[in-house]
Design a protein around this motif. Sequence first.
Motif, PDB file in Angstrom:
ATOM      1  N   THR A  10       0.836  -1.206   0.000  1.00  0.00           N
ATOM      2  CA  THR A  10       0.000   0.000   0.000  1.00  0.00           C
ATOM      3  C   THR A  10       0.873   1.259   0.000  1.00  0.00           C
ATOM      4  N   ARG A  14       0.859   4.149  -2.895  1.00  0.00           N
ATOM      5  CA  ARG A  14       0.710   5.579  -2.580  1.00  0.00           C
ATOM      6  C   ARG A  14       1.874   6.381  -3.162  1.00  0.00           C
ATOM      7  N   ARG A  56     -11.888   8.056  -2.173  1.00  0.00           N
ATOM      8  CA  ARG A  56     -11.805   9.276  -1.360  1.00  0.00           C
ATOM      9  C   ARG A  56     -13.164   9.503  -0.746  1.00  0.00           C
ATOM     10  N   SER A 102      -7.823   6.632   0.163  1.00  0.00           N
ATOM     11  CA  SER A 102      -7.721   5.286   0.720  1.00  0.00           C
ATOM     12  C   SER A 102      -7.276   4.395  -0.431  1.00  0.00           C
ATOM     13  N   THR A 104      -6.276   0.533  -1.768  1.00  0.00           N
ATOM     14  CA  THR A 104      -6.349  -0.912  -1.555  1.00  0.00           C
ATOM     15  C   THR A 104      -5.581  -1.620  -2.659  1.00  0.00           C
ATOM     16  N   THR A 197      -5.402  -2.509   2.736  1.00  0.00           N
ATOM     17  CA  THR A 197      -5.874  -1.126   2.590  1.00  0.00           C
ATOM     18  C   THR A 197      -5.142  -0.205   3.560  1.00  0.00           C
TER      19      THR A 197
END
Length: 198
Positions: A10, A14, A56, A102, A104, A197
């Motif tokens: 994750t 990001r 979001r 967020s 996942t 997540t």
Amino acid sequence: MEASLGTTLTALARAAVATGFEPEPAAAEDLVANLAGPEASAPLAEPAATFVTLEREGELRGCIGSLTPQRPLAADVVRNARAAARDPRLPPVSREELPDLSITVALISPSEPLAVDSFAGLIDRLRPGTDGLTLVGQRRRATFLPSVWKALAEPERFVAALLRKGGWPRSLWTADLRRAVWPEGLIAECYTTESFTA
């Protein structure tokens, strides 16, 4: 899979989205070198299939992935995260949204063909909440991850929505599916996911 690797995946997704705004986005290997310790490097180099979902405030901002292993796990996550940020079905993710995203990462198991030749048989074979489903036929292909069961808990609705997504005729997905005629050449495959997540 260890939770620590899930945290790495994750974080990698990001970082991929964040650096995707740069003129020359960082390569997957460089992002891995900055994020992962030596214990995570070996699994990240193994071929794997993933989906990356961006949300979001509960709203979908992008979801892109691969169903078969085509590249190393790290490279697949980076590719899919950047593609999800520019999902053609939605407005592109902006840099300002990053803190609220967020993310996942779902690891996709190998797909298994389902030996079915009717929608009733397919509906009875599906495991709600567990199975992802891919339908292929008539030059169409569509898939739903297992996470879609949260919104479409009944198997009939799940399959009908997937037929609609894939562009099959309206007369099929608005019908009583248990009585609908199975289209010639239609193939159903299922798979599972392991999701992380952050």
